[in-house]
Design a protein around this motif. Structure first.
Motif, short mmCIF file in Angstrom:
data_model
loop_
_atom_site.label_atom_id
_atom_site.label_comp_id
_atom_site.label_asym_id
_atom_site.label_seq_id
_atom_site.Cartn_x
_atom_site.Cartn_y
_atom_site.Cartn_z
N LYS A 1 -40.21 -14.18 40.00
CA LYS A 1 -40.17 -13.70 38.62
C LYS A 1 -39.01 -14.33 37.88
O LYS A 1 -38.07 -14.87 38.48
CB LYS A 1 -40.06 -12.18 38.57
CG LYS A 1 -38.73 -11.64 39.04
CD LYS A 1 -38.65 -10.13 38.79
CE LYS A 1 -37.26 -9.58 39.14
NZ LYS A 1 -37.15 -8.14 38.81
N VAL A 2 -39.09 -14.25 36.55
CA VAL A 2 -38.02 -14.72 35.67
C VAL A 2 -37.72 -13.60 34.67
O VAL A 2 -38.63 -13.06 34.05
CB VAL A 2 -38.42 -15.99 34.90
CG1 VAL A 2 -37.29 -16.41 33.95
CG2 VAL A 2 -38.77 -17.12 35.84
N ASP A 3 -36.44 -13.26 34.55
CA ASP A 3 -35.98 -12.36 33.49
C ASP A 3 -35.34 -13.23 32.42
O ASP A 3 -34.27 -13.82 32.63
CB ASP A 3 -34.97 -11.35 34.03
CG ASP A 3 -35.63 -10.29 34.90
OD1 ASP A 3 -36.86 -10.13 34.81
OD2 ASP A 3 -34.91 -9.63 35.68
N LEU A 4 -36.00 -13.32 31.28
CA LEU A 4 -35.57 -14.20 30.19
C LEU A 4 -35.04 -13.33 29.06
O LEU A 4 -35.78 -12.55 28.46
CB LEU A 4 -36.76 -15.04 29.72
CG LEU A 4 -36.49 -16.34 28.97
CD1 LEU A 4 -35.63 -17.28 29.78
CD2 LEU A 4 -37.82 -17.01 28.63
N ASN A 5 -33.77 -13.48 28.77
CA ASN A 5 -33.10 -12.63 27.78
C ASN A 5 -32.85 -13.40 26.49
O ASN A 5 -32.03 -14.32 26.47
CB ASN A 5 -31.78 -12.10 28.34
CG ASN A 5 -31.09 -11.13 27.40
OD1 ASN A 5 -31.73 -10.54 26.54
ND2 ASN A 5 -29.78 -11.00 27.54
N PHE A 6 -33.56 -13.03 25.43
CA PHE A 6 -33.30 -13.58 24.10
C PHE A 6 -32.15 -12.77 23.51
O PHE A 6 -32.29 -11.59 23.20
CB PHE A 6 -34.54 -13.48 23.22
CG PHE A 6 -35.63 -14.45 23.57
CD1 PHE A 6 -35.91 -15.53 22.77
CD2 PHE A 6 -36.39 -14.26 24.73
CE1 PHE A 6 -36.91 -16.43 23.09
CE2 PHE A 6 -37.39 -15.15 25.07
CZ PHE A 6 -37.66 -16.23 24.24
N LYS A 7 -31.01 -13.41 23.35
CA LYS A 7 -29.79 -12.69 22.98
C LYS A 7 -29.72 -12.44 21.48
O LYS A 7 -30.06 -13.31 20.67
CB LYS A 7 -28.55 -13.47 23.44
CG LYS A 7 -28.52 -13.71 24.94
CD LYS A 7 -27.31 -14.48 25.37
CE LYS A 7 -26.06 -13.65 25.28
NZ LYS A 7 -26.06 -12.56 26.27
N GLN A 8 -29.29 -11.24 21.14
CA GLN A 8 -29.14 -10.87 19.74
C GLN A 8 -27.96 -11.60 19.14
O GLN A 8 -26.92 -11.79 19.77
CB GLN A 8 -28.94 -9.36 19.62
CG GLN A 8 -28.95 -8.84 18.20
CD GLN A 8 -28.94 -7.32 18.16
OE1 GLN A 8 -29.27 -6.66 19.13
NE2 GLN A 8 -28.55 -6.78 17.02
N CYS A 9 -28.13 -12.03 17.90
CA CYS A 9 -27.08 -12.76 17.20
C CYS A 9 -25.85 -11.87 17.03
O CYS A 9 -25.97 -10.66 16.79
CB CYS A 9 -27.59 -13.22 15.84
SG CYS A 9 -26.41 -14.20 14.90
N GLY A 10 -24.65 -12.46 17.14
CA GLY A 10 -23.42 -11.71 17.00
C GLY A 10 -23.06 -11.45 15.55
O GLY A 10 -23.79 -11.81 14.61
#
Length: 286
Positions: A214-223
């Motif tokens: 599996k892959v956990d792909l995290n789209f990070k929220q803009c700072g």
């Protein structure tokens, strides 16, 4: 096989009536009564829409579907799931700086496209209006993708959030692998005042149902103040939960893979150092 991968030289390169990117407008007057609720069926002024049907807009997300043909021919299952993850990231790249709403499709409306290079063809059909459900089937010589998109749109103060609580599948008949993946949240900012901009955030889970990887792909929220926009990080795990490699990049631009956990390209330590990308494998570039 839909379309039989026919080719054509009559491929449009631009819209007949383009809209200037970044033009200022507000949804507030049209949507202020829907704060906290689903606004997917809200009637909007036509100037808030882009000159495309929802069916065609959905099909545009598969512009880089040829990645899956490459992935299907790989013998290494770790490399294969990396390229599947890269393809999934590429489907979000078409949303960069495009925050206008496409026109709602009619019930039974279809959109079919075959790539000129014969790498893939896609068929999109609106199968339901209430709730709105869009069925997608994309296939190439070595893969197929199936999805039924049912999005939920919610207005939260000055932002619009789009959730897709459905699971899509990717199949490779040659090797027998089958993958499922979820979808990130799409957020449109500054709908009341200021220049509108779009970001994807949240966790996308990709699972190989054949071997447990599996892959956990995290789209990070803009700072704050727009710091570090569009970043994503991901980890590839084997069926026992051990990390095999890391992914990083920016969803409108590119995805890299660091082959060894903790190595010189581990995104947890050096993702902001541009020079480290030369030691990583490029999986996709927009």
């Amino acid at each position: 096989m839909i379309g039989q991968f026919h080719t054509t030289s009559l491929v449009r390169s631009c819209l007949p009536h383009p809209v200037k990117a970044g033009s200022a407008f507000s949804l507030w007057e049209a949507a202020q009564q829907c704060i906290g609720g689903d606004i997917s069926q809200l009637n909007l002024p036509i100037f808030l829409c882009e000159p495309l049907s929802m069916a065609q807009r959905v099909a545009e997300a598969f512009n880089y579907a040829s990645i899956l043909n490459k992935a299907a021919l790989l013998d290494d299952p770790v490399l294969r799931i990396q390229y599947v993850a890269a393809f999934i990231v590429s489907t979000y790249s078409v949303d960069f700086d495009r925050y206008r709403k496409p026109f709602n499709p009619l019930l039974g409306e279809t959109f079919e496209y075959s790539s000129p290079d014969g790498e893939f063809c896609i068929l999109v059909e609106q199968v339901s209006l209430k709730p709105a459900v869009t069925a997608i089937h994309c296939e190439g010589p070595h893969f197929s993708v199936n999805s039924a998109i049912q999005s939920r749109v919610r207005l939260n103060g000055k932002n619009v959030e789009v959730y897709v609580p459905t699971v899509s599948t990717v199949n490779f008949p040659k090797c027998g692998d089958s993958y499922t993946f979820t979808h990130a949240c799409t957020r449109v900012h500054n709908i009341i005042i200021g220049k509108m901009w779009i970001e994807h955030c949240g966790l996308v889970e990709i699972a190989n149902t054949s071997n447990g990887m599996k892959v956990d792909l995290n789209f990070k929220q803009c700072g704050w103040f727009g710091q570090d926009p569009h970043l994503l990080e991901g980890t590839v795990f084997d069926k026992s939960g051990e990390a095999l490699c890391y992914l990083h990049g920016k969803w409108p631009e590119e995805v890299f893979c660091a082959p060894r956990p903790g190595g010189e390209c581990d995104p947890r330590h050096v993702i902001r150092e541009k020079e480290t990308t030369q030691h990583c494998r490029l999986l996709w570039r927009g």
